[in-house]
Write a protein that holds these residues in place. Sequence first.
Motif, mmCIF file in Angstrom:
data_model
loop_
_atom_site.group_PDB
_atom_site.id
_atom_site.type_symbol
_atom_site.label_atom_id
_atom_site.label_comp_id
_atom_site.label_asym_id
_atom_site.label_seq_id
_atom_site.Cartn_x
_atom_site.Cartn_y
_atom_site.Cartn_z
ATOM 1 N N ASP A 245 0.864 -1.173 0.000
ATOM 2 C CA ASP A 245 0.000 0.000 0.000
ATOM 3 C C ASP A 245 0.907 1.231 0.000
ATOM 4 O OD1 ASP A 245 -1.586 2.219 0.816
ATOM 5 O OD2 ASP A 245 -3.065 0.870 1.699
ATOM 6 N N LEU A 246 0.891 1.991 -1.076
ATOM 7 C CA LEU A 246 1.805 3.121 -1.207
ATOM 8 C C LEU A 246 1.450 4.278 -0.285
ATOM 9 C CD1 LEU A 246 2.308 3.173 -5.083
ATOM 10 C CD2 LEU A 246 3.792 2.178 -3.332
ATOM 11 N N ASN A 247 0.245 4.261 0.257
ATOM 12 C CA ASN A 247 -0.157 5.324 1.177
ATOM 13 C C ASN A 247 0.311 5.038 2.600
ATOM 14 O OD1 ASN A 247 -1.452 6.501 -1.021
ATOM 15 N ND2 ASN A 247 -3.395 5.514 -0.552
ATOM 16 N N THR A 248 0.091 3.809 3.069
ATOM 17 C CA THR A 248 0.449 3.449 4.449
ATOM 18 C C THR A 248 1.810 2.777 4.541
ATOM 19 O OG1 THR A 248 -0.581 1.254 4.304
ATOM 20 C CG2 THR A 248 -1.994 3.108 4.970
ATOM 21 N N LYS A 249 2.380 2.344 3.385
ATOM 22 C CA LYS A 249 3.653 1.626 3.304
ATOM 23 C C LYS A 249 3.554 0.207 3.876
ATOM 24 C CE LYS A 249 5.429 5.353 1.618
ATOM 25 N NZ LYS A 249 5.631 5.469 0.156
ATOM 26 N N LYS A 250 2.375 -0.240 4.209
ATOM 27 C CA LYS A 250 2.202 -1.600 4.720
ATOM 28 C C LYS A 250 2.253 -2.602 3.566
ATOM 29 C CE LYS A 250 -0.558 -0.430 8.806
ATOM 30 N NZ LYS A 250 -1.859 -0.610 9.501
ATOM 31 N N GLU A 251 2.796 -3.786 3.863
ATOM 32 C CA GLU A 251 2.921 -4.831 2.847
ATOM 33 C C GLU A 251 2.108 -6.058 3.243
ATOM 34 O OE1 GLU A 251 7.329 -3.894 0.930
ATOM 35 O OE2 GLU A 251 7.005 -5.734 2.081
ATOM 36 N N ASP A 252 1.545 -6.693 2.239
ATOM 37 C CA ASP A 252 0.840 -7.955 2.416
ATOM 38 C C ASP A 252 1.492 -8.995 1.512
ATOM 39 O OD1 ASP A 252 -0.974 -9.705 3.467
ATOM 40 O OD2 ASP A 252 -2.685 -9.002 2.263
ATOM 41 N N LYS A 253 1.420 -10.249 1.912
ATOM 42 C CA LYS A 253 2.097 -11.318 1.173
ATOM 43 C C LYS A 253 1.108 -12.440 0.875
ATOM 44 C CE LYS A 253 5.898 -14.632 1.822
ATOM 45 N NZ LYS A 253 6.996 -15.035 2.724
ATOM 46 N N LEU A 254 1.159 -12.951 -0.346
ATOM 47 C CA LEU A 254 0.298 -14.048 -0.763
ATOM 48 C C LEU A 254 1.147 -15.139 -1.399
ATOM 49 C CD1 LEU A 254 -2.565 -15.264 -1.429
ATOM 50 C CD2 LEU A 254 -2.356 -14.098 -3.648
ATOM 51 N N ASP A 255 1.102 -16.352 -0.847
ATOM 52 C CA ASP A 255 1.800 -17.484 -1.452
ATOM 53 C C ASP A 255 1.098 -17.896 -2.737
ATOM 54 O OD1 ASP A 255 3.776 -17.703 0.516
ATOM 55 O OD2 ASP A 255 2.478 -18.908 1.803
ATOM 56 N N LEU A 256 1.861 -18.068 -3.797
ATOM 57 C CA LEU A 256 1.314 -18.498 -5.078
ATOM 58 C C LEU A 256 1.483 -20.006 -5.233
ATOM 59 C CD1 LEU A 256 2.678 -15.627 -7.361
ATOM 60 C CD2 LEU A 256 0.438 -15.783 -6.254
ATOM 61 N N THR A 257 0.630 -20.607 -6.034
ATOM 62 C CA THR A 257 0.642 -22.055 -6.243
ATOM 63 C C THR A 257 1.550 -22.411 -7.410
ATOM 64 O OG1 THR A 257 -1.632 -22.246 -5.430
ATOM 65 C CG2 THR A 257 -0.775 -24.099 -6.705
ATOM 66 N N ASN A 258 2.465 -23.373 -7.178
ATOM 67 C CA ASN A 258 3.350 -23.848 -8.227
ATOM 68 C C ASN A 258 2.564 -24.795 -9.140
ATOM 69 O OD1 ASN A 258 5.361 -25.029 -9.817
ATOM 70 N ND2 ASN A 258 6.864 -25.019 -8.162
ATOM 71 N N LYS A 259 2.365 -24.375 -10.397
ATOM 72 C CA LYS A 259 1.604 -25.160 -11.366
ATOM 73 C C LYS A 259 2.505 -25.988 -12.280
ATOM 74 C CE LYS A 259 -2.626 -23.694 -10.419
ATOM 75 N NZ LYS A 259 -3.722 -24.606 -10.021
ATOM 76 N N GLY A 260 3.793 -26.035 -11.988
ATOM 77 C CA GLY A 260 4.711 -26.826 -12.804
ATOM 78 C C GLY A 260 5.431 -26.009 -13.854
ATOM 79 N N GLU A 261 4.729 -25.076 -14.505
ATOM 80 C CA GLU A 261 5.351 -24.198 -15.493
ATOM 81 C C GLU A 261 5.027 -22.732 -15.208
ATOM 82 O OE1 GLU A 261 4.081 -25.454 -19.322
ATOM 83 O OE2 GLU A 261 5.272 -27.295 -19.313
ATOM 84 N N SER A 262 4.410 -22.482 -14.062
ATOM 85 C CA SER A 262 4.063 -21.115 -13.683
ATOM 86 C C SER A 262 3.642 -21.111 -12.217
ATOM 87 C CB SER A 262 2.920 -20.570 -14.555
ATOM 88 O OG SER A 262 1.735 -21.322 -14.323
ATOM 89 N N PHE A 263 3.448 -19.901 -11.687
ATOM 90 C CA PHE A 263 2.885 -19.720 -10.354
ATOM 91 C C PHE A 263 1.619 -18.893 -10.497
ATOM 92 C CE2 PHE A 263 7.397 -20.354 -9.729
ATOM 93 C CZ PHE A 263 7.438 -21.255 -8.677
ATOM 94 N N GLU A 264 0.565 -19.296 -9.768
ATOM 95 C CA GLU A 264 -0.711 -18.613 -9.942
ATOM 96 C C GLU A 264 -1.370 -18.361 -8.590
ATOM 97 O OE1 GLU A 264 -3.173 -20.603 -12.802
ATOM 98 O OE2 GLU A 264 -1.483 -21.004 -14.158
ATOM 99 N N GLY A 265 -2.244 -17.363 -8.562
ATOM 100 C CA GLY A 265 -2.986 -17.045 -7.349
ATOM 101 C C GLY A 265 -3.955 -15.917 -7.613
ATOM 102 N N SER A 266 -4.754 -15.592 -6.596
ATOM 103 C CA SER A 266 -5.728 -14.517 -6.695
ATOM 104 C C SER A 266 -5.662 -13.687 -5.428
ATOM 105 C CB SER A 266 -7.136 -15.091 -6.882
ATOM 106 O OG SER A 266 -8.088 -14.053 -7.001
ATOM 107 N N TYR A 267 -5.686 -12.362 -5.588
ATOM 108 C CA TYR A 267 -5.568 -11.464 -4.433
ATOM 109 C C TYR A 267 -6.698 -10.428 -4.469
ATOM 110 C CZ TYR A 267 -3.556 -8.249 -1.032
ATOM 111 O OH TYR A 267 -3.363 -7.455 0.077
ATOM 112 N N LYS A 268 -7.325 -10.210 -3.299
ATOM 113 C CA LYS A 268 -8.397 -9.226 -3.191
ATOM 114 C C LYS A 268 -7.857 -7.966 -2.516
ATOM 115 C CE LYS A 268 -12.623 -10.388 -2.308
ATOM 116 N NZ LYS A 268 -13.871 -10.860 -1.638
#
Length: 296
Positions: A245-268
Amino acid sequence: MIVLLSDGKTDLGKNSRTKKESDIDKNEALKIAKDKGYPIYTIGLNADGSVDKNELNEISSSTGGKTFITDTADNLPQILSEIFADSLKLKIVSPGDITANGEYQDVSINIPDSNVMEANISLLSQNKIQVKLIDNNGKERAIPSDNIYYSVSNSYSMIKIINPEKGDWTLKVKGISGDKIKVNLIFNYDLKLNMELSKAKSLSKDKDLYKDDSINIISYLTSNGQRIQDKEIYKGTNAYLIVKDLNTKKEDKLDLTNKGESFEGSYKLKEAANYELKVVLEGKNFSKESEAVLLI
């Protein structure tokens, strides 16, 4: 990058400039380094035990570098190897240290895949050593040769193999009986980490669209602009999304799923704000970061 060797002290004597004047110059230098994106790696020379660690930490941490402290020059080759690895987001792997017995001893060097651009083998020893190199086909390679470079001193040796073939190589090392020989391996990969956001276009300047909007992320490795299809390079690797968040400088982290040829995920997105997104990949032999994407 910049490598600074210092005791960290700003006391320059009665007839020299004041600490305040030194701090002004230091802050100006740090601003230039940060503006240019140059990390400063500081090496604290602590021969008399009075190095100013806090001063050196301030310089390195403010520019994205690191600080190392040593009381002997014998540690400099190892420190410089760590700086090299850190600056290129590489990892140091130890294939196994040895105690010399006066004869050639084998050290296994595994080249994990065909995307290794350079294999750098460093050896630290108390005395000069002798080396031989056997490739993955069991053939002895001349050191140096067309794609093998060799640097040597009384206590430090470096072998650089350009575009090594995938497979198990063998390094033969001969040292004076009883000497401890430290072996490090750094792989330099010709890789780039890409990140794609499937809903990037819908996230317009209207910040109301950000809150509670889900973003689908896909990240993958490329070499020379081409997407890598070799699943072997993805084995044992993990990736995660960092949302800042560029306003508060807080960071959030989301683990992505290893699909074998890529990493994927969804973030709200949790708030209506300005964001910076990037993906970080961590592997056994290397790490990579994607270019950051701004949602403003």
